[in-house]
Scaffold this active site. Structure first.
Site, PDB file in Angstrom:
ATOM      1  N   ASN A   9      28.898  39.271  47.997  1.00 61.41           N
ATOM      2  CA  ASN A   9      29.115  39.007  49.424  1.00 61.41           C
ATOM      3  C   ASN A   9      29.887  40.190  50.020  1.00 61.41           C
ATOM      4  OD1 ASN A   9      29.785  38.018  51.945  1.00 61.41           O
ATOM      5  ND2 ASN A   9      31.253  36.497  51.196  1.00 61.41           N
ATOM      6  N   TRP A  10      29.146  41.037  50.699  1.00 62.16           N
ATOM      7  CA  TRP A  10      29.766  42.268  51.215  1.00 62.16           C
ATOM      8  C   TRP A  10      30.603  42.050  52.479  1.00 62.16           C
ATOM      9  CZ3 TRP A  10      25.081  46.185  50.694  1.00 62.16           C
ATOM     10  CH2 TRP A  10      24.938  46.502  49.341  1.00 62.16           C
ATOM     11  N   HIS A  96      31.065  29.501  54.649  1.00 63.20           N
ATOM     12  CA  HIS A  96      32.132  30.278  54.002  1.00 63.20           C
ATOM     13  C   HIS A  96      33.464  29.948  54.691  1.00 63.20           C
ATOM     14  CE1 HIS A  96      34.605  33.652  52.767  1.00 63.20           C
ATOM     15  NE2 HIS A  96      33.772  33.817  51.760  1.00 63.20           N
ATOM     16  N   GLU A  98      35.771  31.733  55.703  1.00 67.75           N
ATOM     17  CA  GLU A  98      36.069  32.584  56.857  1.00 67.75           C
ATOM     18  C   GLU A  98      35.326  32.081  58.098  1.00 67.75           C
ATOM     19  OE1 GLU A  98      35.123  36.241  54.836  1.00 67.75           O
ATOM     20  OE2 GLU A  98      36.887  35.927  53.576  1.00 67.75           O
ATOM     21  N   GLU A 168      35.015  27.775  46.353  1.00 64.94           N
ATOM     22  CA  GLU A 168      35.905  28.902  46.658  1.00 64.94           C
ATOM     23  C   GLU A 168      37.237  28.372  47.188  1.00 64.94           C
ATOM     24  OE1 GLU A 168      33.475  32.728  47.304  1.00 64.94           O
ATOM     25  OE2 GLU A 168      33.723  31.774  49.235  1.00 64.94           O
ATOM     26  N   GLY A 174      40.226  36.828  48.345  1.00 66.02           N
ATOM     27  CA  GLY A 174      40.794  38.099  48.801  1.00 66.02           C
ATOM     28  C   GLY A 174      42.276  38.239  48.523  1.00 66.02           C
ATOM     29  N   SER A 214      38.571  36.026  44.197  1.00 59.92           N
ATOM     30  CA  SER A 214      39.190  37.049  43.352  1.00 59.92           C
ATOM     31  C   SER A 214      38.537  37.176  41.972  1.00 59.92           C
ATOM     32  CB  SER A 214      40.699  36.805  43.226  1.00 59.92           C
ATOM     33  OG  SER A 214      41.310  36.923  44.506  1.00 59.92           O
ATOM     34  N   GLY A 235      33.420  38.781  46.399  1.00 59.84           N
ATOM     35  CA  GLY A 235      33.684  39.523  47.624  1.00 59.84           C
ATOM     36  C   GLY A 235      34.132  40.940  47.305  1.00 59.84           C
ATOM     37  N   GLY A 236      35.450  41.166  47.342  1.00 62.54           N
ATOM     38  CA  GLY A 236      36.020  42.498  47.164  1.00 62.54           C
ATOM     39  C   GLY A 236      35.422  43.316  46.024  1.00 62.54           C
TER      40      GLY A 236
HETATM   41  P1  PGA Z   1      36.918  37.798  47.035  1.00 64.63           P
HETATM   42  O1  PGA Z   1      35.983  36.983  48.069  1.00 64.63           O
HETATM   43  O2  PGA Z   1      36.098  37.998  45.781  1.00 64.63           O
HETATM   44  O3  PGA Z   1      37.248  39.067  47.725  1.00 64.63           O
HETATM   45  O4  PGA Z   1      38.099  36.935  46.766  1.00 64.63           O
HETATM   46  C1  PGA Z   1      35.146  35.955  47.642  1.00 64.63           C
HETATM   47  C2  PGA Z   1      34.381  35.403  48.823  1.00 64.63           C
HETATM   48  O5  PGA Z   1      34.952  35.315  49.913  1.00 64.63           O
HETATM   49  O6  PGA Z   1      33.191  35.032  48.703  1.00 64.63           O
END
Ligand code: PGA
Length: 256
Positions: A9-10, A96, A98, A168, A174, A214, A235-236
Protein backbone atom coordinates in the site's frame (compact mmCIF):
# COMPACT_ATOMS: atom_id res chain seq x y z
CA UNK A 1 -5.28 -24.14 2.00
CA UNK A 2 -5.37 -20.37 1.82
CA UNK A 3 -2.84 -18.83 -0.54
CA UNK A 4 -0.97 -16.06 1.24
CA UNK A 5 -1.49 -12.55 -0.09
CA UNK A 6 1.01 -9.73 0.44
CA UNK A 7 0.09 -6.22 -0.70
CA UNK A 8 2.10 -3.00 -1.03
CA UNK A 9 0.00 0.00 0.00
CA UNK A 10 1.96 2.96 -1.31
CA UNK A 11 -0.51 5.54 0.05
CA UNK A 12 0.13 9.07 -1.32
CA UNK A 13 3.65 8.26 -2.57
CA UNK A 14 5.50 7.24 -5.72
CA UNK A 15 5.73 9.15 -8.99
CA UNK A 16 5.43 7.33 -12.29
CA UNK A 17 9.20 7.11 -12.66
CA UNK A 18 9.64 5.78 -9.11
CA UNK A 19 6.87 3.25 -9.69
CA UNK A 20 8.46 1.90 -12.85
CA UNK A 21 11.85 1.60 -11.15
CA UNK A 22 10.25 -0.19 -8.20
CA UNK A 23 8.53 -2.76 -10.42
CA UNK A 24 11.70 -3.42 -12.38
CA UNK A 25 13.63 -4.09 -9.20
CA UNK A 26 10.84 -6.20 -7.66
CA UNK A 27 10.59 -8.43 -10.73
CA UNK A 28 14.33 -9.04 -10.61
CA UNK A 29 14.09 -10.01 -6.95
CA UNK A 30 10.95 -12.14 -7.05
CA UNK A 31 11.07 -13.61 -10.54
CA UNK A 32 7.78 -15.16 -11.57
CA UNK A 33 6.56 -15.90 -8.07
CA UNK A 34 3.46 -18.12 -8.00
CA UNK A 35 3.14 -19.54 -4.49
CA UNK A 36 2.35 -16.14 -2.94
CA UNK A 37 -0.17 -13.67 -4.32
CA UNK A 38 1.47 -10.26 -4.63
CA UNK A 39 -0.56 -7.07 -5.06
CA UNK A 40 0.78 -3.58 -5.71
CA UNK A 41 -1.53 -0.76 -4.64
CA UNK A 42 -0.20 2.48 -6.16
CA UNK A 43 -1.79 5.93 -6.07
CA UNK A 44 -4.31 6.28 -8.94
CA UNK A 45 -1.81 8.31 -10.95
CA UNK A 46 0.71 5.47 -11.13
CA UNK A 47 -1.62 2.51 -11.77
CA UNK A 48 -1.18 2.54 -15.55
CA UNK A 49 2.58 2.90 -15.20
CA UNK A 50 2.80 -0.09 -12.87
CA UNK A 51 0.69 -2.13 -15.28
CA UNK A 52 3.00 -1.21 -18.12
CA UNK A 53 6.11 -2.02 -16.07
CA UNK A 54 4.72 -5.41 -15.01
CA UNK A 55 4.48 -6.37 -18.68
CA UNK A 56 3.62 -10.02 -19.24
CA UNK A 57 4.09 -10.92 -15.54
CA UNK A 58 0.65 -12.25 -14.57
CA UNK A 59 1.48 -13.09 -11.00
CA UNK A 60 1.74 -9.62 -9.57
CA UNK A 61 -1.66 -7.98 -9.47
CA UNK A 62 -2.84 -4.41 -9.30
CA UNK A 63 -4.88 -2.84 -6.54
CA UNK A 64 -6.34 0.60 -5.83
CA UNK A 65 -6.51 2.45 -2.52
CA UNK A 66 -10.14 3.53 -2.60
CA UNK A 67 -13.16 3.97 -4.87
CA UNK A 68 -16.65 5.45 -4.91
CA UNK A 69 -19.69 3.18 -4.70
CA UNK A 70 -21.47 4.63 -7.76
CA UNK A 71 -20.54 3.38 -11.21
CA UNK A 72 -20.29 6.79 -12.84
CA UNK A 73 -21.80 10.28 -12.80
CA UNK A 74 -21.34 13.69 -11.23
CA UNK A 75 -18.89 12.87 -8.43
CA UNK A 76 -16.00 15.26 -9.00
CA UNK A 77 -12.72 13.90 -7.73
CA UNK A 78 -13.93 10.33 -7.32
CA UNK A 79 -13.03 7.06 -9.06
CA UNK A 80 -15.41 4.17 -9.73
CA UNK A 81 -14.98 0.40 -9.86
CA UNK A 82 -15.62 0.51 -13.61
CA UNK A 83 -12.80 3.03 -14.13
CA UNK A 84 -10.47 0.85 -12.06
CA UNK A 85 -11.42 -2.23 -14.05
CA UNK A 86 -10.56 -0.27 -17.17
CA UNK A 87 -6.98 -0.08 -15.79
CA UNK A 88 -6.90 -3.85 -15.10
CA UNK A 89 -7.13 -3.36 -11.35
CA UNK A 90 -8.14 -6.56 -9.50
CA UNK A 91 -8.20 -5.52 -5.84
CA UNK A 92 -9.35 -2.43 -4.00
CA UNK A 93 -8.46 -1.46 -0.43
CA UNK A 94 -11.58 -0.22 1.37
CA UNK A 95 -12.12 1.26 4.81
CA UNK A 96 -8.46 1.87 5.59
CA UNK A 97 -8.18 3.55 8.99
CA UNK A 98 -6.81 6.69 7.33
CA UNK A 99 -10.02 6.87 5.25
CA UNK A 100 -12.10 6.22 8.33
CA UNK A 101 -10.43 8.78 10.59
CA UNK A 102 -9.32 11.50 8.14
CA UNK A 103 -12.17 11.29 5.64
CA UNK A 104 -15.10 10.22 7.79
CA UNK A 105 -15.79 6.82 6.25
CA UNK A 106 -18.28 4.83 8.28
CA UNK A 107 -18.99 1.10 8.16
CA UNK A 108 -22.08 1.93 6.11
CA UNK A 109 -20.03 3.78 3.49
CA UNK A 110 -17.46 0.99 3.46
CA UNK A 111 -20.26 -1.54 2.98
CA UNK A 112 -21.65 0.34 -0.03
CA UNK A 113 -18.19 0.32 -1.57
CA UNK A 114 -17.60 -3.36 -0.79
CA UNK A 115 -20.85 -4.31 -2.50
CA UNK A 116 -20.11 -2.08 -5.50
CA UNK A 117 -16.66 -3.65 -5.80
CA UNK A 118 -18.10 -7.16 -5.92
CA UNK A 119 -20.71 -6.12 -8.47
CA UNK A 120 -17.86 -4.94 -10.70
CA UNK A 121 -15.82 -8.13 -10.06
CA UNK A 122 -13.19 -6.27 -8.05
CA UNK A 123 -11.97 -8.00 -4.90
CA UNK A 124 -12.11 -5.78 -1.83
CA UNK A 125 -9.44 -5.75 0.87
CA UNK A 126 -11.52 -4.56 3.81
CA UNK A 127 -9.56 -2.93 6.64
CA UNK A 128 -10.66 -3.09 10.25
CA UNK A 129 -8.86 -2.47 13.53
CA UNK A 130 -9.10 -0.90 16.95
CA UNK A 131 -7.47 2.25 18.33
CA UNK A 132 -5.14 2.11 21.34
CA UNK A 133 -7.84 3.60 23.54
CA UNK A 134 -10.30 0.90 22.49
CA UNK A 135 -7.70 -1.81 23.17
CA UNK A 136 -6.87 -0.36 26.60
CA UNK A 137 -10.55 -0.40 27.48
CA UNK A 138 -10.78 -4.09 26.55
CA UNK A 139 -13.02 -3.41 23.55
CA UNK A 140 -11.03 -5.07 20.75
CA UNK A 141 -13.53 -7.84 20.03
CA UNK A 142 -16.50 -5.52 20.25
CA UNK A 143 -14.98 -3.06 17.75
CA UNK A 144 -13.85 -5.78 15.33
CA UNK A 145 -17.27 -7.39 15.44
CA UNK A 146 -19.07 -4.09 14.73
CA UNK A 147 -16.72 -3.19 11.87
CA UNK A 148 -16.94 -6.66 10.31
CA UNK A 149 -20.71 -6.94 10.51
CA UNK A 150 -21.20 -3.37 9.24
CA UNK A 151 -18.68 -3.50 6.41
CA UNK A 152 -19.65 -6.96 5.15
CA UNK A 153 -23.44 -6.73 5.46
CA UNK A 154 -25.42 -8.33 2.65
CA UNK A 155 -22.59 -10.29 0.99
CA UNK A 156 -23.20 -13.75 -0.46
CA UNK A 157 -20.94 -16.63 0.60
CA UNK A 158 -19.09 -16.40 -2.69
CA UNK A 159 -18.54 -12.67 -2.26
CA UNK A 160 -17.35 -13.18 1.29
CA UNK A 161 -14.92 -15.83 0.15
CA UNK A 162 -13.58 -13.41 -2.46
CA UNK A 163 -13.12 -10.66 0.12
CA UNK A 164 -9.79 -10.18 1.89
CA UNK A 165 -9.87 -8.82 5.44
CA UNK A 166 -6.95 -6.73 6.69
CA UNK A 167 -6.62 -6.54 10.45
CA UNK A 168 -4.77 -3.28 11.06
CA UNK A 169 -4.65 -2.10 14.65
CA UNK A 170 -4.65 1.70 14.32
CA UNK A 171 -1.91 2.06 16.95
CA UNK A 172 0.42 -0.09 14.83
CA UNK A 173 0.05 1.79 11.54
CA UNK A 174 3.11 3.84 10.64
CA UNK A 175 4.28 3.84 14.25
CA UNK A 176 7.02 1.21 14.10
CA UNK A 177 5.15 -0.61 16.85
CA UNK A 178 3.68 -3.80 15.38
CA UNK A 179 1.21 -6.05 17.19
CA UNK A 180 3.02 -9.05 18.63
CA UNK A 181 2.39 -12.28 16.73
CA UNK A 182 0.28 -13.47 19.69
CA UNK A 183 -1.84 -10.29 19.76
CA UNK A 184 -2.34 -10.46 16.01
CA UNK A 185 -3.18 -14.19 16.02
CA UNK A 186 -5.71 -13.65 18.78
CA UNK A 187 -7.45 -10.93 16.77
CA UNK A 188 -7.33 -12.97 13.55
CA UNK A 189 -8.83 -16.03 15.24
CA UNK A 190 -11.62 -13.83 16.56
CA UNK A 191 -12.20 -12.38 13.09
CA UNK A 192 -12.48 -15.87 11.60
CA UNK A 193 -14.82 -16.92 14.37
CA UNK A 194 -17.01 -13.87 13.65
CA UNK A 195 -16.95 -14.60 9.90
CA UNK A 196 -18.26 -18.10 10.69
CA UNK A 197 -21.11 -16.54 12.59
CA UNK A 198 -21.85 -14.09 9.76
CA UNK A 199 -21.85 -16.92 7.19
CA UNK A 200 -20.62 -20.46 7.95
CA UNK A 201 -17.48 -22.34 9.02
CA UNK A 202 -16.49 -23.44 5.52
CA UNK A 203 -16.64 -19.92 4.12
CA UNK A 204 -14.80 -18.50 7.15
CA UNK A 205 -12.00 -21.04 6.67
CA UNK A 206 -11.54 -19.86 3.10
CA UNK A 207 -11.35 -16.10 3.76
CA UNK A 208 -7.85 -14.67 3.81
CA UNK A 209 -7.00 -12.32 6.66
CA UNK A 210 -3.96 -10.08 6.29
CA UNK A 211 -2.17 -8.37 9.13
CA UNK A 212 -1.12 -4.73 8.67
CA UNK A 213 0.71 -2.26 10.89
CA UNK A 214 4.49 -1.77 10.91
CA UNK A 215 5.23 -4.99 9.03
CA UNK A 216 8.96 -5.10 8.27
CA UNK A 217 11.34 -7.71 6.85
CA UNK A 218 12.42 -8.67 10.36
CA UNK A 219 8.96 -9.27 11.85
CA UNK A 220 7.10 -10.49 8.74
CA UNK A 221 7.90 -14.18 8.96
CA UNK A 222 6.89 -14.62 12.57
CA UNK A 223 3.63 -12.74 12.02
CA UNK A 224 2.72 -14.66 8.88
CA UNK A 225 3.57 -18.02 10.48
CA UNK A 226 0.59 -17.69 12.80
CA UNK A 227 -2.22 -20.08 11.85
CA UNK A 228 -4.81 -17.41 11.03
CA UNK A 229 -2.51 -14.81 9.44
CA UNK A 230 -2.70 -15.21 5.68
CA UNK A 231 -0.48 -12.39 4.50
CA UNK A 232 0.33 -8.74 5.08
CA UNK A 233 -0.79 -5.27 4.03
CA UNK A 234 2.42 -3.28 4.05
CA UNK A 235 2.70 0.51 4.10
CA UNK A 236 6.06 2.15 4.87
CA UNK A 237 8.20 -0.92 4.18
CA UNK A 238 6.55 -1.40 0.78
CA UNK A 239 8.11 1.76 -0.65
CA UNK A 240 11.46 0.05 -0.98
CA UNK A 241 11.45 -2.86 -3.46
CA UNK A 242 14.13 -4.77 -1.58
CA UNK A 243 12.34 -4.72 1.74
CA UNK A 244 8.98 -5.46 0.11
CA UNK A 245 10.49 -8.45 -1.72
CA UNK A 246 11.88 -9.74 1.58
CA UNK A 247 8.44 -9.48 3.16
CA UNK A 248 6.89 -11.38 0.24
CA UNK A 249 9.46 -14.15 0.63
CA UNK A 250 8.85 -14.21 4.38
CA UNK A 251 5.29 -15.31 3.64
CA UNK A 252 6.61 -18.73 2.67
CA UNK A 253 6.32 -21.58 5.15
CA UNK A 254 10.04 -21.91 5.52
CA UNK A 255 12.13 -18.83 5.77
CA UNK A 256 14.79 -18.70 3.07
P1 PGA B 1 2.57 0.69 7.81
O1 PGA B 1 1.11 0.88 7.15
O2 PGA B 1 3.11 -0.62 7.28
O3 PGA B 1 3.36 1.86 7.37
O4 PGA B 1 2.36 0.62 9.28
C1 PGA B 1 0.24 -0.19 6.98
C2 PGA B 1 -1.03 0.29 6.32
O5 PGA B 1 -1.47 1.41 6.62
O6 PGA B 1 -1.63 -0.42 5.48
Amino acid sequence: MRKKIVAANWKMNMTQAESAAFVKSLLLDLGDITDIEVVIVPPFTAIAKVMEALGPSQNIKLGAQNMHWEQNGAFTGEISAALLRDLFVRYVVLGHSERRTLFGETDEIVNRKVRAAHEAMLRPIVCIGETLEQRDKGNVEKILSIQLRGSLAGLSEKELHETVIAYEPVWAIGTGRNATPEQAQEAHAFIRHTLAKISDETTAERVRIQYGGSVKPDNAHELMSQPDIDGALVGGASLDPRSFAQIVKAAREEEL
